[in-house]
Scaffold this active site. Structure first.
Site, PDB file in Angstrom:
ATOM      1  N   HIS A  60      46.589 -58.149  25.246  1.00  0.00           N
ATOM      2  CA  HIS A  60      47.448 -58.432  26.528  1.00  0.00           C
ATOM      3  C   HIS A  60      47.867 -57.755  27.729  1.00  0.00           C
ATOM      4  CE1 HIS A  60      48.468 -62.687  25.406  1.00  0.00           C
ATOM      5  NE2 HIS A  60      48.305 -62.375  24.295  1.00  0.00           N
TER       6      HIS A  60
ATOM      7  N   GLU B 292      47.678 -61.232  19.497  1.00  0.00           N
ATOM      8  CA  GLU B 292      46.315 -61.600  19.679  1.00  0.00           C
ATOM      9  C   GLU B 292      45.527 -60.028  20.624  1.00  0.00           C
ATOM     10  OE1 GLU B 292      47.229 -66.217  21.929  1.00  0.00           O
ATOM     11  OE2 GLU B 292      48.422 -64.647  22.762  1.00  0.00           O
TER      12      GLU B 292
ATOM     13  N   ASP C  65      52.582 -57.291  30.763  1.00  0.00           N
ATOM     14  CA  ASP C  65      51.439 -58.309  30.031  1.00  0.00           C
ATOM     15  C   ASP C  65      50.374 -58.183  31.502  1.00  0.00           C
ATOM     16  OD1 ASP C  65      49.437 -59.988  29.170  1.00  0.00           O
ATOM     17  OD2 ASP C  65      51.632 -60.943  27.696  1.00  0.00           O
TER      18      ASP C  65
HETATM   19  C1  ACM Z   1      52.449 -64.884  21.864  1.00  0.00           C
HETATM   20  O1  ACM Z   1      53.032 -66.496  21.973  1.00  0.00           O
HETATM   21  N1  ACM Z   1      51.047 -64.661  22.109  1.00  0.00           N
HETATM   22  C2  ACM Z   1      53.509 -64.334  21.309  1.00  0.00           C
END
Ligand code: ACM
Ligand code: ZN
Length: 504
Positions: free
Chosen positions: A220, A280, A143
């Site tokens: 991410h 996201e 991440d």
């Molecule tokens: C997540 O909690 N962004 C998968």
């Protein structure tokens, strides 16, 4: 049925077995007799799904003998874990336990990027999972806060981003996202070598647990761009968008990196599934990026979102040619899901409902019930967490098969532990236990066998066993009345909000 349920709950076992027929007395001499693949047990399990047959077992306990029946090594393993748990909470009561799982995917995700825990911690959680009959460990291996798996073809992923300035995720954020080298005494971080991960995969396999790796894309992913800027978007003025959180789906360098990484990941992990994230993506740099614009023109796209679909489809095809299937967070539903992909519902249950309606396999891990980085009790008595209450009772009450969902495509349920606010191993265990007991029962036991008060008593006893084994746990005796009462998400219960938040 009601009789079985009541009696099954008298047996101190989590997850509760499908069936328990008690007899007089307790076992005083543990002479274990094993019956492999008997005709009779084959008949008993004939109507079950293949995955259930594989894990099914029957234990017949008499005062001087314990007989175990199963069809496979996995079935015997599950039986052994039942006996181990029963012995840990008291003498083994006489009777017959017949048991098999409800769902095939019974998982836990641990985020190793925001906080790095290391191999010994993961093995310890695998041991706990085995005792609870969970069978999938999903590792969030990268991440923006750090890349955690060594990759031969792209060594700077760990070389440049496995260590950061800031012990906690929020210190790192406050310090403007700075990375450092492994030898910096002020740095924090770490990564897994391939040997360590191979050993972990083997350790898990011996306990009939599959490790699913997640390589996050295209969101991410700030750390990837920091190590290899060629995967970032390029502004029309020729400047690279450094500090972008998303990979550039217009750049071929992005696909070269992702495919090389996945090839090495696939070589380590034996799992039939590879998780590719997909959640996201901000898509902020995509509209003006020269490479993204070129890709959109070539593909005839009218919306930058379609670039995410393009990336997911290309990566899915790559993973498929290696004989594996992808799992993606539910955002992948928004841009065209490739056939064979599995959708993991996290933004509530809507992703699961949609995936089910569209005929995809799906895994349920709704944040409302299965995010164990959320508070488990009142804000004022708990370490800082995410601001929704997922109490033991609330998570226990979760039924993964919502009205209208297709049970054929429901692979299972999973708890997720994101670690932005969980900087230590002790804290991670505190968030997991006893809530992971509830997840295990939801995943394994028939929904008709679930009953909270009995579960709470069993969980209380098992929690002592966990403490004895060296796990740090939440203190159930200190649990507030509000959490214990089945209190739900606080915005739905406005009248409790003040009480929930007081003095924080
Ligand atoms: C997540 O909690 N962004 C998968
Ligand atoms: Zn771009």
């Amino acid at each position: 049925m009601k009789l079985f349920v009541t009696l099954a709950l008298a047996l101190g076992l989590i997850p509760a077995p499908v069936e328990y027929i008690p007899a007089q007395g307790v076992c005083v001499r543990e002479k274990v007799v094993v019956k492999q693949d008997s005709k009779e047990f084959r008949k008993v399990t004939a109507s079950l799904e293949p995955f259930q047959q594989k894990e099914a077992y029957r234990i017949t306990v008499s005062p001087r003998k314990i007989k175990i029946e199963a069809l496979t090594d996995e079935g015997f393993f599950r039986a052994g874990k039942s006996l181990e748990q029963l012995k840990a909470v008291g003498p083994i009561p006489c009777g017959v336990i017949f048991d098999y799982p409800r769902l095939r995917h019974r998982g836990l995700m641990i985020d190793e990027s925001r906080s790095f825990n290391g191999i010994d911690f993961l093995k310890k959680q695998i041991d706990a999972m085995a005792l609870l009959k969970l069978n999938v460990l999903h590792l969030h291996l990268d991440d923006s806060a750090g890349w955690r798996i060594y990759i031969d073809s792209y060594p700077d992923l760990t070389g440049k981003t496995a260590f950061r300035m800031g012990r906690t995720y929020h210190e790192w954020e406050a310090g403007k996202y700075k990375f450092t080298s492994a030898d910096d005494p002020d740095g924090y971080g770490g990564y897994y070598s391939k040997e360590q991960l191979r050993e972990l995969v083997e350790y898990a396999a011996q306990r009939f647990i599959t490790v699913i790796p997640e390589i996050e894309m295209p969101g991410h992913s700030m750390e990837v761009g920091y190590a290899y800027p060629e995967v970032l978007c390029v502004h029309p003025n020729g400047k690279v968008h450094t500090g972008a959180w998303d990979l550039c789906p217009g750049s071929e360098a992005t696909f070269q990196l992702l495919e090389a990484v996945l090839e090495e990941v696939i070589d380590i992990f034996l799992s039939p599934f590879i998780h590719i994230g997909g959640d996201e993506a901000t898509m902020k740099t995509w509209p003006e990026c020269v490479n993204c614009r070129k890709r959109m023109e070539e593909e005839g796209f009218t919306d930058v979102k379609q670039l995410q679909g393009y990336l997911v489809r290309r990566i899915e095809a790559f993973v498929r040619t290696h004989g594996r299937r992808i799992i993606g967070w539910d955002e992948i539903l928004e841009t065209g899901v490739p056939e064979g992909a599995v959708v993991q519902s996290w933004r509530g249950v809507e992703g699961g409902l949609k995936a089910s309606a569209m005929g995809y396999d799906y895994i349920m891990s709704p944040n409302s019930h299965c995010y164990y980085n959320y508070y488990q009790d009142l804000i004022r008595k708990e370490p800082k967490a995410v601001g929704e209450l997922v109490s033991l009772r609330f998570t226990y009450g979760y039924e993964p098969l919502a009205d209208g969902m297709d049970p054929e495509h429901l692979l299972g349920v999973q708890a997720n532990l994101w670690t932005e606010l969980i900087p230590t191993q002790e804290h991670a265990e505190y968030m997991l236990y006893p809530r992971l007991f509830a997840l295990a029962e939801t995943a394994w036991s028939p929904s008709s066998a679930k009953e909270f008060q009995g579960f709470r008593e069993r969980a209380r006893a098992l929690l002592d066993v966990f403490r004895g084994m060296g796990y740090n746990t939440f203190d159930m005796d200190s649990e507030s009345e509000l959490a214990r009462s089945g209190f739900q998400r606080f915005e739905q219960l406005e009248k409790y909000k003040a009480q929930y938040e007081t003095a924080h």
